[in-house]
Motif scaffolding. Structure first.
Motif, PDB file in Angstrom:
ATOM      1  N   UNK B 293    -119.642  10.709  -0.969  1.00 41.35           N
ATOM      2  CA  UNK B 293    -119.625  12.081  -0.452  1.00 41.35           C
ATOM      3  C   UNK B 293    -118.564  12.905  -1.168  1.00 41.35           C
ATOM      4  N   UNK B 294    -118.768  13.196  -2.464  1.00 38.35           N
ATOM      5  CA  UNK B 294    -117.758  13.988  -3.169  1.00 38.35           C
ATOM      6  C   UNK B 294    -117.556  15.322  -2.454  1.00 38.35           C
ATOM      7  N   UNK B 295    -116.320  15.751  -2.423  1.00 35.97           N
ATOM      8  CA  UNK B 295    -115.932  16.879  -1.583  1.00 35.97           C
ATOM      9  C   UNK B 295    -116.783  18.120  -1.821  1.00 35.97           C
ATOM     10  N   UNK B 296    -116.930  18.485  -3.092  1.00 39.80           N
ATOM     11  CA  UNK B 296    -117.540  19.782  -3.396  1.00 39.80           C
ATOM     12  C   UNK B 296    -119.009  19.824  -2.983  1.00 39.80           C
ATOM     13  N   UNK B 297    -119.790  18.826  -3.452  1.00 37.64           N
ATOM     14  CA  UNK B 297    -121.224  18.869  -3.190  1.00 37.64           C
ATOM     15  C   UNK B 297    -121.529  18.617  -1.720  1.00 37.64           C
ATOM     16  N   UNK B 298    -120.756  17.725  -1.089  1.00 40.72           N
ATOM     17  CA  UNK B 298    -121.029  17.437   0.315  1.00 40.72           C
ATOM     18  C   UNK B 298    -120.731  18.653   1.182  1.00 40.72           C
ATOM     19  N   UNK B 299    -119.652  19.356   0.846  1.00 38.78           N
ATOM     20  CA  UNK B 299    -119.337  20.574   1.592  1.00 38.78           C
ATOM     21  C   UNK B 299    -120.478  21.576   1.473  1.00 38.78           C
ATOM     22  N   UNK B 300    -121.062  21.656   0.281  1.00 34.58           N
ATOM     23  CA  UNK B 300    -122.160  22.599   0.085  1.00 34.58           C
ATOM     24  C   UNK B 300    -123.364  22.244   0.959  1.00 34.58           C
TER      25      UNK B 300
END
Lengths: 101, 528
Positions: B293-300
């Motif tokens: 769950x990499x921060x950037x893509x998961x946040x998106x």
């Protein structure tokens, strides 16, 4: 005709919530174990339904592993409940309270 | 220098494999000779297996196994992979397991703690009827924890987690006629079974949202936007996964088993669970959240930054743990709550991650778990020593112990001050790195200032109850009406305590290389 994926998820969610309710309300350790089994099997329903939905077998294979692990967990759990009964003459999970001084 | 002998890639799994092999050897011994209580042989085999696992893990770390770049490691005689010029992370079985620097780092922690616990158990478990069972369960649990370090798919993570948990339940309850031990085992089992059910349901939801269980494949589905339609499922799944991890690491909201289980369990097992099991829980937590769950893509996709969850959990966990520890009269319960507090410190490693950084703070959390492996194991083993002598469980009962055991009490002072984070010990450095890492991330997210402040306040508070124990053993006088009958000096317990104390101190000059190693390992995980 196939059943939509949302019905499977609803079924498994219902099963999970029944299990969770059992865990939170039952005082008998054996009922507690059964409730946990319900929760694990809810996950299995999800895994198998989603495996069908996504068209890969990963979920089905994992469901087999989950069943085996659930069986192992019950084996250890029953062992602990057995020594619980020997020591406290009861399988009520609220009876052991030695450590609250 | 002679040419390096190349081992096949699966040999990178030698640390967990050696632990498993040792457990099976003990089982075989037990099935041939079921009533044997030959402690020297059984404890000896367990210690040798744990040390072999430790030596291979350290060896691979030095040889640069799983590291990147031409200067990854030293040119040692045996290497894994095609060369020493940096093989990168070694993927095994289609990416189900991965051996990289972070995996090896945590394999070292698990092996060290297992060895210390096995040495200490030689004395502590004397007179116990089930010696071979005890050591083989210990080694099996250690195998699970060591495999957790390498697990790279939700399947292997779950199986390894259960392999670590199931023997642990039995180990906590192994004193079958002791009501405290049985009660502790029951509570640990009930909460463990509940949390693993929640965990596997979370896995099924993540699988539903992404169609994969392998961590990199999950990350890819999230990055390519194929999981966008199932953001609710994914979000709920992630929350349930955090529940499972919180149990294993003894963090809020699944921390309340810890004081009960540690207090009732035999002291070496409490040491094992609070150090090795916690570290293993953290390695899968780190790996899942950095890889899948990499921060950037998961946040998106889910519309919420998961670091917020860890900021809240870190602050609440360290505050609950430390405040509860400060009110305890029972030494083992105090250590149990302090271990909850330390889980809160290690959670900063995830709370302070940012989109383009965080290797410092993640590395700091790894260092903290390594140092913690020595100082906390040592502290619990000191409690084991006190239980061995039968001096009682409260702070008052420990009064004046230094008169009988000055060396062990000096070691206790080292552990306590290191746990509190007083400058001359290893515990200070890892906390210092956590603090600077949190401050660094605070420029992106000012909530991290709150985390850093909580870390300082809680460390100050923890000094109160840690020094209270040191005061009890060194300054207070023993109650003269008490006629205490100390047995002999238990060699195994002493050796384990002294080794842990020496390592806590030695880590101070060695902190530079350890810090480099941890930060390298963290950045390798964050980049992938």
């Amino acid at each position: 005709m196939t059943v939509g994926i949302e019905y499977y998820v609803l079924l498994s969610l219902a099963l999970f919530c029944i299990g969770l309710f059992g865990v939170l309300t039952r005082r008998n350790a054996l009922m507690f174990l059964m409730s946990v089994e319900l929760m694990l099997n809810a996950a299995n329903i999800n895994l198998i339904a989603f495996a069908f939905y996504h068209g890969n077998l990963t979920g089905q294979v994992f469901a087999l592993f989950t069943m085996a692990l659930a069986a192992a967990e019950v084996a250890v759990g029953l062992g602990i409940i057995l020594v619980l009964y020997r020591n406290f003459r009861d399988v009520d999970v609220t009876v052991p309270s030695e450590m609250r001084w | 220098m002679i040419d390096a002998f190349t081992l096949p890639e699966w040999a990178a799994l030698a640390p967990p494999l050696l632990l498993a092999l040792t457990a099976l050897v003990l089982f075989a011994y037990d099935s041939i000779n079921p009533r044997s209580t030959n402690r020297p042989v059984l404890a000896g085999v367990a210690v040798v297996g744990a040390l072999a696992s430790l030596v291979t893990a350290v060896w691979f770390t030095l040889a640069g196994t799983g590291a990147d770049g031409p200067d990854a490691g030293y040119d040692l005689w045996f290497v894994v992979g095609d060369s020493v010029t940096g093989t990168g992370a070694i993927d095994l079985f289609g990416g189900q397991l991965v051996v990289d620097q972070m995996a090896l780092f945590f394999m070292i922690v698990v092996a060290v703690v297992t060895a210390l616990v096995a040495v200490a158990s030689y004395d502590y478990m004397a007179g116990h009827a089930y010696q071979a069972e005890y050591y083989s369960l210990l080694l099996l649990a250690a195998t699970g924890m060591s495999t957790m370090a390498a697990a790279n798919s939700l399947v292997t993570i779950f199986i390894a987690l259960e392999l670590a948990s199931l023997p642990s339940y039995a180990l906590v309850a192994i004193l079958k006629d002791n009501r405290g031990s049985v009660e502790a085992g029951l509570k640990y089992f009930l909460i463990g079974a509940l949390s693993s059910a929640i965990f596997v349901y979370g896995i099924s939801l993540v699988y539903g949202a992404t169609g994969h269980l392998q961590l990199e494949a999950i990350a890819e589905m999230i990055a390519t936007g194929e999981a966008d339609a199932y953001s609710g499922l994914l979000g709920l799944g992630i929350v349930m996964l955090i529940g499972g991890f919180a149990f294993k690491t003894a963090s809020v909201p699944f921390h309340f088993w810890a004081p009960e289980a540690y207090e009732g369990a035999p002291a070496p097992i409490a040491a094992f669970l609070s150090s090795a099991s916690k570290a293993a829980g953290f390695v899968i937590l780190f790996r899942v959240f950095t890889t899948a769950f990499p921060l950037e893509t998961t946040t998106a996709v889910i519309g919420l930054d998961w670091t917020i969850a860890f900021i809240i959990l870190a602050i609440v966990t360290m505050t609950v743990g430390n405040f509860a520890a400060a009110t305890q009269q029972n030494v083992k319960r105090m250590l149990a709550y302090s271990s909850v507090g330390h889980a809160g410190y290690a959670l900063i490693g995830l709370a302070a991650l940012t989109v383009d950084g965080g290797e410092l703070v993640l590395g700091a959390a790894m260092m903290h778990l390594l140092v913690y492996g020595f100082m906390n194991t040592g502290a619990f083993l000191f409690v084991g020593l006190a239980e061995y002598w039968g001096v009682g469980r409260t702070f008052d009962a420990y009064n004046g112990l230094a008169a009988r055991a000055p060396v062990a009490c000096a070691a206790l002072a080292v552990f306590m001050f290191s746990l509190a984070g007083i400058p001359p010990f290893g515990g200070f450095w890892s906390k210092y790195f956590l603090f600077t890492g949190a401050l660094e991330a605070a420029s992106a997210n000012s909530a991290l200032l709150l985390v850093a402040a909580a870390l300082v306040v809680n460390s100050a508070l923890s000094l109160y109850y840690y020094s209270r124990l040191v005061k009890a053993v060194w300054i207070n006088d023993a109650d003269p009406s008490l006629d205490r009958d100390f047995g002999g000096t238990p060699t195994g317990l002493y050796a384990a305590i002294l080794f842990a104390a020496v390592m806590t101190v030695v880590l101070l000059p060695a902190f530079g290389p350890v810090a480099d190693l941890a930060i390298d390992a963290a950045s390798a995980v964050l980049v992938s």
